[in-house]
Design a protein around this motif. Structure first.
Motif, PDB file in Angstrom:
ATOM      1  N   CYS A 187       0.863  -1.180   0.000  1.00  0.00           N
ATOM      2  CA  CYS A 187       0.000   0.000   0.000  1.00  0.00           C
ATOM      3  C   CYS A 187       0.903   1.235   0.000  1.00  0.00           C
ATOM      4  O   CYS A 187       2.094   1.142   0.319  1.00  0.00           O
ATOM      5  CB  CYS A 187      -0.934   0.014   1.202  1.00  0.00           C
ATOM      6  N   ARG A 188       0.338   2.394  -0.327  1.00  0.00           N
ATOM      7  CA  ARG A 188       1.142   3.613  -0.351  1.00  0.00           C
ATOM      8  C   ARG A 188       1.585   4.014   1.052  1.00  0.00           C
ATOM      9  O   ARG A 188       2.690   4.494   1.258  1.00  0.00           O
ATOM     10  CB  ARG A 188       0.333   4.750  -1.001  1.00  0.00           C
ATOM     11  N   ALA A 189       0.687   3.828   2.018  1.00  0.00           N
ATOM     12  CA  ALA A 189       1.017   4.128   3.424  1.00  0.00           C
ATOM     13  C   ALA A 189       0.135   3.278   4.320  1.00  0.00           C
ATOM     14  O   ALA A 189      -1.020   2.998   3.979  1.00  0.00           O
ATOM     15  CB  ALA A 189       0.800   5.608   3.722  1.00  0.00           C
ATOM     16  N   LEU A 190       0.694   2.853   5.453  1.00  0.00           N
ATOM     17  CA  LEU A 190      -0.064   2.093   6.441  1.00  0.00           C
ATOM     18  C   LEU A 190       0.021   2.838   7.763  1.00  0.00           C
ATOM     19  O   LEU A 190       1.112   3.160   8.236  1.00  0.00           O
ATOM     20  CB  LEU A 190       0.483   0.680   6.571  1.00  0.00           C
ATOM     21  N   ILE A 191      -1.157   3.127   8.336  1.00  0.00           N
ATOM     22  CA  ILE A 191      -1.233   3.904   9.572  1.00  0.00           C
ATOM     23  C   ILE A 191      -1.816   3.035  10.683  1.00  0.00           C
ATOM     24  O   ILE A 191      -2.909   2.478  10.542  1.00  0.00           O
ATOM     25  CB  ILE A 191      -2.113   5.158   9.383  1.00  0.00           C
ATOM     26  N   ASN A 192      -1.079   2.925  11.779  1.00  0.00           N
ATOM     27  CA  ASN A 192      -1.572   2.190  12.949  1.00  0.00           C
ATOM     28  C   ASN A 192      -2.469   3.119  13.769  1.00  0.00           C
ATOM     29  O   ASN A 192      -1.984   4.029  14.447  1.00  0.00           O
ATOM     30  CB  ASN A 192      -0.399   1.716  13.801  1.00  0.00           C
ATOM     31  N   ILE A 208      -8.090  11.016  -1.257  1.00  0.00           N
ATOM     32  CA  ILE A 208      -7.157   9.889  -1.212  1.00  0.00           C
ATOM     33  C   ILE A 208      -7.905   8.604  -0.876  1.00  0.00           C
ATOM     34  O   ILE A 208      -8.670   8.556   0.081  1.00  0.00           O
ATOM     35  CB  ILE A 208      -6.047  10.141  -0.167  1.00  0.00           C
ATOM     36  N   LYS A 209      -7.663   7.596  -1.672  1.00  0.00           N
ATOM     37  CA  LYS A 209      -8.308   6.298  -1.428  1.00  0.00           C
ATOM     38  C   LYS A 209      -7.765   5.680  -0.141  1.00  0.00           C
ATOM     39  O   LYS A 209      -6.566   5.758   0.141  1.00  0.00           O
ATOM     40  CB  LYS A 209      -8.044   5.371  -2.612  1.00  0.00           C
ATOM     41  N   TYR A 210      -8.661   5.068   0.633  1.00  0.00           N
ATOM     42  CA  TYR A 210      -8.231   4.420   1.875  1.00  0.00           C
ATOM     43  C   TYR A 210      -9.108   3.209   2.148  1.00  0.00           C
ATOM     44  O   TYR A 210     -10.199   3.056   1.597  1.00  0.00           O
ATOM     45  CB  TYR A 210      -8.303   5.392   3.061  1.00  0.00           C
ATOM     46  N   SER A 211      -8.618   2.349   3.031  1.00  0.00           N
ATOM     47  CA  SER A 211      -9.401   1.203   3.473  1.00  0.00           C
ATOM     48  C   SER A 211      -8.971   0.844   4.886  1.00  0.00           C
ATOM     49  O   SER A 211      -7.846   1.135   5.300  1.00  0.00           O
ATOM     50  CB  SER A 211      -9.199   0.005   2.549  1.00  0.00           C
ATOM     51  N   VAL A 212      -9.886   0.223   5.630  1.00  0.00           N
ATOM     52  CA  VAL A 212      -9.608  -0.212   6.998  1.00  0.00           C
ATOM     53  C   VAL A 212      -9.245  -1.698   6.977  1.00  0.00           C
ATOM     54  O   VAL A 212      -9.886  -2.500   6.294  1.00  0.00           O
ATOM     55  CB  VAL A 212     -10.830   0.026   7.904  1.00  0.00           C
ATOM     56  N   LEU A 213      -8.215  -2.053   7.731  1.00  0.00           N
ATOM     57  CA  LEU A 213      -7.788  -3.439   7.824  1.00  0.00           C
ATOM     58  C   LEU A 213      -7.619  -3.810   9.289  1.00  0.00           C
ATOM     59  O   LEU A 213      -7.059  -3.036  10.072  1.00  0.00           O
ATOM     60  CB  LEU A 213      -6.452  -3.617   7.087  1.00  0.00           C
ATOM     61  N   GLY A 214      -8.143  -4.986   9.663  1.00  0.00           N
ATOM     62  CA  GLY A 214      -7.950  -5.486  11.015  1.00  0.00           C
ATOM     63  C   GLY A 214      -6.849  -6.534  11.014  1.00  0.00           C
ATOM     64  O   GLY A 214      -5.692  -6.235  10.745  1.00  0.00           O
ATOM     65  N   PHE A 222      -2.324  -2.039  -3.150  1.00  0.00           N
ATOM     66  CA  PHE A 222      -3.438  -1.107  -2.943  1.00  0.00           C
ATOM     67  C   PHE A 222      -2.902   0.308  -3.090  1.00  0.00           C
ATOM     68  O   PHE A 222      -2.046   0.740  -2.317  1.00  0.00           O
ATOM     69  CB  PHE A 222      -4.036  -1.321  -1.547  1.00  0.00           C
ATOM     70  N   ASP A 223      -3.407   1.024  -4.074  1.00  0.00           N
ATOM     71  CA  ASP A 223      -2.906   2.367  -4.368  1.00  0.00           C
ATOM     72  C   ASP A 223      -3.607   3.392  -3.483  1.00  0.00           C
ATOM     73  O   ASP A 223      -4.366   4.241  -3.961  1.00  0.00           O
ATOM     74  CB  ASP A 223      -3.112   2.693  -5.849  1.00  0.00           C
ATOM     75  N   GLY A 224      -3.359   3.286  -2.184  1.00  0.00           N
ATOM     76  CA  GLY A 224      -3.993   4.181  -1.244  1.00  0.00           C
ATOM     77  C   GLY A 224      -3.435   3.952   0.144  1.00  0.00           C
ATOM     78  O   GLY A 224      -2.366   3.364   0.326  1.00  0.00           O
ATOM     79  N   VAL A 225      -4.197   4.403   1.143  1.00  0.00           N
ATOM     80  CA  VAL A 225      -3.769   4.353   2.536  1.00  0.00           C
ATOM     81  C   VAL A 225      -4.560   3.277   3.279  1.00  0.00           C
ATOM     82  O   VAL A 225      -5.787   3.189   3.140  1.00  0.00           O
ATOM     83  CB  VAL A 225      -3.976   5.722   3.218  1.00  0.00           C
ATOM     84  N   ILE A 226      -3.850   2.468   4.047  1.00  0.00           N
ATOM     85  CA  ILE A 226      -4.484   1.461   4.897  1.00  0.00           C
ATOM     86  C   ILE A 226      -4.497   1.964   6.337  1.00  0.00           C
ATOM     87  O   ILE A 226      -3.453   2.365   6.878  1.00  0.00           O
ATOM     88  CB  ILE A 226      -3.728   0.115   4.832  1.00  0.00           C
ATOM     89  N   LEU A 227      -5.677   1.940   6.951  1.00  0.00           N
ATOM     90  CA  LEU A 227      -5.817   2.268   8.368  1.00  0.00           C
ATOM     91  C   LEU A 227      -5.870   0.952   9.122  1.00  0.00           C
ATOM     92  O   LEU A 227      -6.839   0.194   9.011  1.00  0.00           O
ATOM     93  CB  LEU A 227      -7.089   3.074   8.613  1.00  0.00           C
ATOM     94  N   LEU A 228      -4.802   0.657   9.853  1.00  0.00           N
ATOM     95  CA  LEU A 228      -4.698  -0.628  10.541  1.00  0.00           C
ATOM     96  C   LEU A 228      -5.299  -0.532  11.943  1.00  0.00           C
ATOM     97  O   LEU A 228      -4.833   0.221  12.787  1.00  0.00           O
ATOM     98  CB  LEU A 228      -3.234  -1.061  10.634  1.00  0.00           C
ATOM     99  N   PHE A 229      -6.362  -1.306  12.152  1.00  0.00           N
ATOM    100  CA  PHE A 229      -6.973  -1.424  13.468  1.00  0.00           C
ATOM    101  C   PHE A 229      -6.398  -2.685  14.103  1.00  0.00           C
ATOM    102  O   PHE A 229      -6.919  -3.781  13.927  1.00  0.00           O
ATOM    103  CB  PHE A 229      -8.494  -1.539  13.345  1.00  0.00           C
ATOM    104  N   GLY A 230      -5.312  -2.498  14.838  1.00  0.00           N
ATOM    105  CA  GLY A 230      -4.615  -3.641  15.416  1.00  0.00           C
ATOM    106  C   GLY A 230      -4.271  -3.424  16.868  1.00  0.00           C
ATOM    107  O   GLY A 230      -5.083  -2.902  17.648  1.00  0.00           O
ATOM    108  N   ASN A 231      -3.051  -3.784  17.243  1.00  0.00           N
ATOM    109  CA  ASN A 231      -2.651  -3.781  18.652  1.00  0.00           C
ATOM    110  C   ASN A 231      -2.671  -2.402  19.298  1.00  0.00           C
ATOM    111  O   ASN A 231      -2.807  -2.289  20.518  1.00  0.00           O
ATOM    112  CB  ASN A 231      -1.258  -4.390  18.801  1.00  0.00           C
ATOM    113  N   ASP A 232      -2.526  -1.337  18.505  1.00  0.00           N
ATOM    114  CA  ASP A 232      -2.561   0.014  19.063  1.00  0.00           C
ATOM    115  C   ASP A 232      -3.983   0.479  19.388  1.00  0.00           C
ATOM    116  O   ASP A 232      -4.174   1.541  19.990  1.00  0.00           O
ATOM    117  CB  ASP A 232      -1.923   1.012  18.090  1.00  0.00           C
ATOM    118  N   PHE A 233      -4.957  -0.308  18.954  1.00  0.00           N
ATOM    119  CA  PHE A 233      -6.368   0.076  19.107  1.00  0.00           C
ATOM    120  C   PHE A 233      -7.158  -1.165  19.523  1.00  0.00           C
ATOM    121  O   PHE A 233      -8.051  -1.614  18.828  1.00  0.00           O
ATOM    122  CB  PHE A 233      -6.875   0.644  17.774  1.00  0.00           C
ATOM    123  N   ALA A 234      -6.776  -1.737  20.670  1.00  0.00           N
ATOM    124  CA  ALA A 234      -7.293  -3.062  21.036  1.00  0.00           C
ATOM    125  C   ALA A 234      -7.653  -3.172  22.516  1.00  0.00           C
ATOM    126  O   ALA A 234      -7.624  -4.258  23.089  1.00  0.00           O
ATOM    127  CB  ALA A 234      -6.256  -4.124  20.669  1.00  0.00           C
TER     128      ALA A 234
END
Length: 301
Positions: free
Chosen positions: A36-41, A60-66, A78-90
């Motif tokens: 992906c272009r960028a992944l944000i935790n 900007i295209k984005y999607s949420v990933l768990g 993925f030509d966009g930003v991934i918002l990672l819902f993981g250990n930082d948001f658990a």
């Protein structure tokens, strides 16, 4: 066009970790897919809302990933930003028979916390991979239990980037679907109501559930779990069995010989391999049985 300096500055201000050009194969259970272009935790609902507002404003295209357990990532990425819902948001918090979970909490961790507190109702959900937010998004279930049986409310980010609350009665929960499915509404927390039970009995039921999974499912291989939704009037695995498709391969993808409802990665599968194999299976099942199989995992695009 993503202004990575501006986006990084925003993430730094919100305390969210960001990495650029990140391979997504590390973040999905199938273990393939491009970057992906960028992944944000993500670290909070407020951070998620502010970042989504920024991305929408910039187009900007984005999607949420768990945990990536029900997702297919194309080989080109993925030509966009991934918002990672993981250990930082658990975070998981309990109050009596109620458990409130951040959307990024691992569903198995919520089940374990319930067991430790002597709360029953989630035993059959133990072992379902993914986050509690993802589980509600698709109303995940197993062995006769579904998320709709335990959820009482949730918070989410609406289309205007406002954080709202919703009760179970308004979630439109049905087989592998909720009001969130196929929309840009983003679940940020889930509240679950359980009943009092005995920790030892709950633990035994969870162990039994996991033993069933291990015996029947190809957990030793990367996959996205059940590949096809249950068609009305039958079962995908039964139809695939009847068509003699167990062991069918395409590149590194194979219809599991242990459970034909699973397409697995033998270790070198690409997303293209999996999608081609799915298409072949769907075509043969339709020609031989008349049933139309529908893919369960979401394709990130």
């Amino acid at each position: 066009m993503i202004n990575t300096s501006e986006l990084t500055e925003l993430c730094d201000r919100l305390g969210c970790r960001i990495t650029l050009e990140t391979p997504l194969s590390d973040y999905i259970t199938f273990r393939f897919g491009g970057p992906c272009r960028a992944l944000i935790n993500i670290n909070s609902a407020l951070s998620a809302a502010e970042i989504i507002r920024y991305l929408k404003d910039k187009g900007i295209k984005y999607s949420v990933l768990g945990r990536g357990s029900n997702v297919l990532v194309p080989d080109e990425g993925f030509d966009g930003v991934i918002l990672l819902f993981g250990n930082d948001f658990a975070k998981i918090e309990a109050d009596g028979n109620t458990i409130r979970c951040d959307a990024g909490a691992y569903l198995a961790s919520v089940c374990v916390r319930a067991q430790q507190l002597g709360l029953t109702g989630m035993e059959n959900l133990f072992g379902i991979p993914g986050t509690v937010g993802g589980a509600l998004y698709m109303n995940a279930g197993a062995y006769g239990s579904e998320m709709k049986d335990v959820v009482v409310s949730a918070s989410y980010i609406d289309e205007n980037c406002e954080i709202k609350e919703i009760g179970r009665e308004d979630m439109e929960l049905s087989y592998r679907r909720s009001i969130f499915s196929g929309t840009d509404l983003v679940i940020t927390s889930v509240t679950i109501q359980l009943s009092s039970g005995k920790p030892d009995e709950i633990k035994a039921a969870m162990s039994e559930c996991m033993a069933k999974r291990s015996a029947k499912q190809p957990l030793e291989y990367p996959s996205a779990g059940s590949t096809f939704k249950r068609p009305e009037g039958s079962y995908a695995s039964l139809l695939i069995d009847q068509c003699g498709l167990k062991g069918m391969t395409c590149g590194g993808a194979m219809v599991s010989e242990k459970h034909s409802g699973f397409i697995i990665n033998k270790g070198y599968a690409t997303c293209a391999d999996v999608l081609e194999l799915c298409d072949r299976v769907k075509k043969i099942v339709n020609e031989k049985t008349g049933y139309i199989l529908e893919l369960e995992p979401v394709i990130l695009s």
